[in-house]
Design an enzyme around this catalytic site. Sequence first.
Site, mmCIF file in Angstrom:
data_model
loop_
_atom_site.group_PDB
_atom_site.id
_atom_site.type_symbol
_atom_site.label_atom_id
_atom_site.label_comp_id
_atom_site.label_asym_id
_atom_site.label_seq_id
_atom_site.Cartn_x
_atom_site.Cartn_y
_atom_site.Cartn_z
ATOM 1 N N SER A 40 50.427 -47.734 -37.265
ATOM 2 C CA SER A 40 49.433 -48.755 -36.924
ATOM 3 C C SER A 40 50.150 -49.698 -35.967
ATOM 4 O O SER A 40 51.205 -50.205 -36.287
ATOM 5 C CB SER A 40 49.019 -49.556 -38.157
ATOM 6 O OG SER A 40 48.985 -48.738 -39.299
ATOM 7 N N HIS A 71 44.164 -43.781 -39.765
ATOM 8 C CA HIS A 71 45.302 -42.919 -39.453
ATOM 9 C C HIS A 71 44.799 -41.538 -39.067
ATOM 10 O O HIS A 71 44.287 -40.795 -39.887
ATOM 11 C CB HIS A 71 46.241 -42.799 -40.658
ATOM 12 C CG HIS A 71 47.030 -44.035 -40.933
ATOM 13 N ND1 HIS A 71 48.285 -44.241 -40.405
ATOM 14 C CD2 HIS A 71 46.737 -45.134 -41.649
ATOM 15 C CE1 HIS A 71 48.731 -45.422 -40.804
ATOM 16 N NE2 HIS A 71 47.809 -45.984 -41.565
ATOM 17 N N HIS A 93 51.841 -41.338 -46.154
ATOM 18 C CA HIS A 93 52.644 -42.324 -46.879
ATOM 19 C C HIS A 93 52.918 -41.834 -48.300
ATOM 20 O O HIS A 93 52.113 -41.075 -48.864
ATOM 21 C CB HIS A 93 51.889 -43.657 -46.945
ATOM 22 C CG HIS A 93 51.497 -44.199 -45.610
ATOM 23 N ND1 HIS A 93 50.399 -43.711 -44.922
ATOM 24 C CD2 HIS A 93 52.049 -45.159 -44.831
ATOM 25 C CE1 HIS A 93 50.308 -44.363 -43.772
ATOM 26 N NE2 HIS A 93 51.289 -45.238 -43.686
ATOM 27 N N TYR A 95 52.566 -43.478 -50.950
ATOM 28 C CA TYR A 95 51.544 -43.957 -51.890
ATOM 29 C C TYR A 95 50.311 -43.047 -51.934
ATOM 30 O O TYR A 95 49.489 -43.163 -52.834
ATOM 31 C CB TYR A 95 51.129 -45.408 -51.587
ATOM 32 C CG TYR A 95 50.485 -45.629 -50.234
ATOM 33 C CD1 TYR A 95 49.191 -45.184 -49.956
ATOM 34 C CD2 TYR A 95 51.165 -46.297 -49.233
ATOM 35 C CE1 TYR A 95 48.612 -45.377 -48.712
ATOM 36 C CE2 TYR A 95 50.598 -46.508 -47.989
ATOM 37 C CZ TYR A 95 49.324 -46.040 -47.735
ATOM 38 O OH TYR A 95 48.756 -46.225 -46.515
ATOM 39 N N GLU A 96 50.183 -42.163 -50.957
ATOM 40 C CA GLU A 96 49.035 -41.247 -50.987
ATOM 41 C C GLU A 96 49.209 -40.176 -52.065
ATOM 42 O O GLU A 96 48.267 -39.434 -52.359
ATOM 43 C CB GLU A 96 48.839 -40.612 -49.611
ATOM 44 C CG GLU A 96 48.381 -41.635 -48.578
ATOM 45 C CD GLU A 96 48.247 -41.035 -47.192
ATOM 46 O OE1 GLU A 96 47.316 -40.255 -46.980
ATOM 47 O OE2 GLU A 96 49.083 -41.345 -46.325
ATOM 48 N N ALA A 123 53.102 -51.099 -39.208
ATOM 49 C CA ALA A 123 52.556 -52.436 -39.430
ATOM 50 C C ALA A 123 53.299 -52.997 -40.626
ATOM 51 O O ALA A 123 53.638 -52.257 -41.552
ATOM 52 C CB ALA A 123 51.072 -52.341 -39.732
ATOM 53 N N MET A 220 55.063 -50.039 -45.894
ATOM 54 C CA MET A 220 54.980 -48.930 -46.848
ATOM 55 C C MET A 220 55.353 -47.584 -46.222
ATOM 56 O O MET A 220 54.866 -46.539 -46.653
ATOM 57 C CB MET A 220 53.562 -48.867 -47.427
ATOM 58 C CG MET A 220 53.101 -50.170 -48.052
ATOM 59 S SD MET A 220 51.381 -50.104 -48.570
ATOM 60 C CE MET A 220 51.049 -51.856 -48.890
ATOM 61 N N SER A 221 56.187 -47.607 -45.201
ATOM 62 C CA SER A 221 56.535 -46.348 -44.522
ATOM 63 C C SER A 221 57.935 -46.438 -43.930
ATOM 64 O O SER A 221 58.737 -47.277 -44.326
ATOM 65 C CB SER A 221 55.522 -46.088 -43.394
ATOM 66 O OG SER A 221 55.646 -47.073 -42.384
ATOM 67 N N ASN A 244 50.558 -59.778 -40.652
ATOM 68 C CA ASN A 244 50.215 -60.903 -41.534
ATOM 69 C C ASN A 244 51.514 -61.523 -42.011
ATOM 70 O O ASN A 244 52.546 -60.851 -42.047
ATOM 71 C CB ASN A 244 49.400 -60.405 -42.738
ATOM 72 C CG ASN A 244 50.110 -59.291 -43.480
ATOM 73 O OD1 ASN A 244 50.112 -58.132 -43.039
ATOM 74 N ND2 ASN A 244 50.732 -59.628 -44.590
ATOM 75 N N HIS A 261 43.277 -54.482 -45.975
ATOM 76 C CA HIS A 261 43.689 -53.433 -45.037
ATOM 77 C C HIS A 261 42.962 -53.619 -43.697
ATOM 78 O O HIS A 261 43.541 -53.395 -42.630
ATOM 79 C CB HIS A 261 43.362 -52.067 -45.653
ATOM 80 C CG HIS A 261 43.759 -50.904 -44.798
ATOM 81 N ND1 HIS A 261 45.064 -50.683 -44.409
ATOM 82 C CD2 HIS A 261 43.040 -49.896 -44.254
ATOM 83 C CE1 HIS A 261 45.117 -49.592 -43.659
ATOM 84 N NE2 HIS A 261 43.902 -49.098 -43.545
HETATM 85 N N1 HPA Z 1 52.847 -55.760 -47.207
HETATM 86 C C1 HPA Z 1 53.142 -54.451 -47.185
HETATM 87 N N2 HPA Z 1 52.786 -53.652 -46.202
HETATM 88 C C2 HPA Z 1 52.104 -54.183 -45.175
HETATM 89 C C3 HPA Z 1 51.756 -55.542 -45.145
HETATM 90 C C4 HPA Z 1 52.158 -56.364 -46.225
HETATM 91 O O1 HPA Z 1 51.888 -57.579 -46.251
HETATM 92 N N3 HPA Z 1 51.087 -55.758 -43.989
HETATM 93 C C5 HPA Z 1 51.021 -54.563 -43.350
HETATM 94 N N4 HPA Z 1 51.635 -53.609 -44.057
#
Ligand code: HPA
Length: 286
Positions: A40, A71, A93, A95-96, A123, A220-221, A244, A261
């Site tokens: 992303s 994705h 990922h 988590y999937e 991201a 997360m990657s 963020n 998300h």
């Molecule tokens: N935390 C974890 N993964 C993320 C975040 C977050 O705040 N923003 C984008 N991916």
Amino acid sequence: MSERIRNTTSFIRSRLGLTAGQGAEVGSWPRPEIGIVLGSGLGALAEEIEVIAALDYADIPDFPVSTVAGHRGRFIYGRLAGRYVLAMEGRVHYYEGYPIGEVVLPVAAMCGLGIGTLVVSNAAGGLSPLFEAGDIMVIEDHINLIPNPLIGPNDPSAGTRFPDMNEPYDRSLIALAHRVAEEQGTVLREGVYIGSTGPSYETPAEVRYFRTIGGDAIGMSTTPEVIVARHRGVRVVGFSLITNVLTGRPSRLGGRATLTHEEVIEVGARATARLSRLVREVVARL
Ligand code: HPA
């Protein structure tokens, strides 16, 4: 797993029409020099690649396909800034629910196809109080809190059992990224990326904990992919798009209310042109 990686690599090579080198010609296109993981934030870069061949992940036998909105899933082979590149448009990922060996299969295959450099992007949430949403961070180092993808039997033809991780992200490529960013008038942050499993975002207490252990951004990657690339001797440069900022304060104490998300995708989309321009020029000068 190593057998699986070899089979997948051969399949991708033949479907993209790439040369196998050393006289064993499969196709005629040159080996990709650079692998790019379009997370992303780097979506716009896909449009700049002069596509020679593309291959949907769904058409590769037993290949992991992402279930996450936003994705896409395909390899793009082509030319970017005059270089032969292989890009992953979309990744899976941990988590999937895929085993970690599956998560890193696409990157292991790119290494098997002969890339010398891997450009990763993601991201991430900003942990550093200096970061703002929309910032770009070049990854200086990481903390991997996702299972290590090298757990299990080691394939000595890929790399050593205990790979050194003293310089996971190439210092000269970080310096190059800073030079290019300065020329382009882009503010480039630098920091430590924490790879965490997700998929829940961090609690305020976790945010404070992740800051304390040395993180500047969290996502997360990426970290398992980088471990696999370094194991195989591929040099790495990585970028996080800070979508963020994480305050570490509960909302009743002035922290943020909710993080979605959709927001991550939207801020990512706004900054993607800047990050793509930066990465394109870094690739041009590799
Ligand atoms: N935390 C974890 N993964 C993320 C975040 C977050 O705040 N923003 C984008 N991916």
